[in-house]
Scaffold this active site. Sequence first.
Site, PDB file in Angstrom:
ATOM      1  N   LYS A   1       0.174   4.251  -0.279  1.00 41.96           N
ATOM      2  CA  LYS A   1      -0.448   5.437   0.331  1.00 41.96           C
ATOM      3  C   LYS A   1      -0.211   6.668  -0.554  1.00 41.96           C
ATOM      4  O   LYS A   1      -0.232   6.553  -1.773  1.00 41.96           O
ATOM      5  CB  LYS A   1       0.052   5.624   1.774  1.00 41.96           C
ATOM      6  CG  LYS A   1      -0.137   4.338   2.594  1.00 41.96           C
ATOM      7  CD  LYS A   1       0.051   4.520   4.071  1.00 41.96           C
ATOM      8  CE  LYS A   1      -0.158   3.172   4.771  1.00 41.96           C
ATOM      9  NZ  LYS A   1      -0.080   3.266   6.224  1.00 41.96           N
TER      10      LYS A   1
ATOM     11  N   SER B   1       3.275  -2.391  10.432  1.00 42.35           N
ATOM     12  CA  SER B   1       4.710  -2.485  10.718  1.00 42.35           C
ATOM     13  C   SER B   1       5.323  -3.823  10.311  1.00 42.35           C
ATOM     14  O   SER B   1       6.227  -4.329  10.989  1.00 42.35           O
ATOM     15  CB  SER B   1       4.982  -2.173  12.193  1.00 42.35           C
ATOM     16  OG  SER B   1       4.594  -0.841  12.490  1.00 42.35           O
TER      17      SER B   1
ATOM     18  N   GLU C   1      -6.851   4.656   7.893  1.00 42.55           N
ATOM     19  CA  GLU C   1      -6.588   6.081   7.619  1.00 42.55           C
ATOM     20  C   GLU C   1      -7.799   6.733   6.958  1.00 42.55           C
ATOM     21  O   GLU C   1      -8.105   7.900   7.207  1.00 42.55           O
ATOM     22  CB  GLU C   1      -5.319   6.214   6.757  1.00 42.55           C
ATOM     23  CG  GLU C   1      -4.076   5.961   7.591  1.00 42.55           C
ATOM     24  CD  GLU C   1      -2.887   5.431   6.837  1.00 42.55           C
ATOM     25  OE1 GLU C   1      -2.864   5.492   5.598  1.00 42.55           O
ATOM     26  OE2 GLU C   1      -1.955   4.934   7.503  1.00 42.55           O
TER      27      GLU C   1
ATOM     28  N   GLY D   1       2.444   1.933  10.893  1.00 42.06           N
ATOM     29  CA  GLY D   1       3.447   2.993  10.779  1.00 42.06           C
ATOM     30  C   GLY D   1       4.171   3.309  12.066  1.00 42.06           C
ATOM     31  O   GLY D   1       4.835   4.341  12.169  1.00 42.06           O
TER      32      GLY D   1
ATOM     33  N   ASN E   1       0.874  -1.173   0.000  1.00 43.98           N
ATOM     34  CA  ASN E   1       0.000   0.000   0.000  1.00 43.98           C
ATOM     35  C   ASN E   1       0.913   1.225   0.000  1.00 43.98           C
ATOM     36  O   ASN E   1       1.515   1.552   1.025  1.00 43.98           O
ATOM     37  CB  ASN E   1      -0.891  -0.040   1.251  1.00 43.98           C
ATOM     38  CG  ASN E   1      -1.701   1.226   1.426  1.00 43.98           C
ATOM     39  OD1 ASN E   1      -1.759   2.077   0.530  1.00 43.98           O
ATOM     40  ND2 ASN E   1      -2.331   1.358   2.592  1.00 43.98           N
TER      41      ASN E   1
ATOM     42  N   GLU F   1      -5.667  -5.038  10.503  1.00 43.85           N
ATOM     43  CA  GLU F   1      -4.637  -4.017  10.732  1.00 43.85           C
ATOM     44  C   GLU F   1      -4.932  -3.259  12.014  1.00 43.85           C
ATOM     45  O   GLU F   1      -5.719  -2.301  12.008  1.00 43.85           O
ATOM     46  CB  GLU F   1      -4.615  -3.020   9.571  1.00 43.85           C
ATOM     47  CG  GLU F   1      -4.238  -3.635   8.249  1.00 43.85           C
ATOM     48  CD  GLU F   1      -3.581  -2.603   7.347  1.00 43.85           C
ATOM     49  OE1 GLU F   1      -2.458  -2.847   6.902  1.00 43.85           O
ATOM     50  OE2 GLU F   1      -4.180  -1.540   7.113  1.00 43.85           O
TER      51      GLU F   1
ATOM     52  N   HIS G   1      -9.608   1.270   4.792  1.00 38.73           N
ATOM     53  CA  HIS G   1      -8.342   1.411   5.523  1.00 38.73           C
ATOM     54  C   HIS G   1      -8.552   2.343   6.719  1.00 38.73           C
ATOM     55  O   HIS G   1      -9.314   3.305   6.635  1.00 38.73           O
ATOM     56  CB  HIS G   1      -7.253   1.967   4.593  1.00 38.73           C
ATOM     57  CG  HIS G   1      -5.889   1.903   5.202  1.00 38.73           C
ATOM     58  ND1 HIS G   1      -5.462   2.821   6.127  1.00 38.73           N
ATOM     59  CD2 HIS G   1      -4.876   1.022   5.036  1.00 38.73           C
ATOM     60  CE1 HIS G   1      -4.226   2.497   6.508  1.00 38.73           C
ATOM     61  NE2 HIS G   1      -3.852   1.411   5.865  1.00 38.73           N
TER      62      HIS G   1
END
Length: 249
Positions: A12, A210, A97, A171, A10, A165, A95
């Site tokens: 991003k 991660s 985010e 991250g 991904n 996730e 996702h």
Amino acid sequence: MSRRVLVAGNWKMHKTAAEAAALAGEIRSGWSAGAVEALLCPPFPALAAVAAAIAGSELVLGAQNVHWEDAGAYTGEVAAPMLREVGCRYCIAGHSERRRLFGEDDAQVARKLAALWRHGISPVLCVGEDLEQRRGGRTRQVVGEQLTAALAGVVPREDLVVAYEPVWAIGTGEPAGETDAQAVAAHLRERLQSLWGAAAGEVRILYGGSVVPDNLRRFLSQPDVDGVLVGGASLRADSFLALLREASL
Ligand code: PGA
């Protein structure tokens, strides 16, 4: 039951079209196709360039988001037929985010899945708990509800991919423990089983958060973890190729 391992990158909001094409080209030349499926998800403006860079290889293309309508007055949005035409076989949906920063909710995610399936694109449905939910012991409840809400009224679809996730692991350099990832993946598969029966055995469940070459095998060795969704470590050819190599062992 034959769940092919999926390693999904991904990207991003990273890489211009030229940068993305260069990265895809490097990955292509460093990788020999095998048992593992390798998926690249660049930003929208780079999809066509990456499609061209991987044409004729076994690398596959995915998008990071989609609108639920096929066309319309939705400024700034991108529809499933557009993704399909440019060569997307997969698309990430829900996702964290998107949920956290852009207010995406379960009902929207459900509609996105429906739009993707209407156009022959396999969704990579992301679910995951945040730190507060985890500390409150609510992980299974949260991911179970996200899964059930996204799949409301959907007939069994073996091409669904679910990515577990945990938000706190994305991250941060602090991945979930592999035992925890397995427990949540197994819980998701049980939920799927109660909704869909035998098809649940075909659905791939990924872990994301991660993941790096050094920890990938810990996750992939779990019985219900069928692949990984990778952000940071997918942005360089050497680390993405290392992930693919580790996944192929
Ligand atoms: P990360 O991102 O690998 O950089 O933690 C994962 C993701 O958001 O899919």
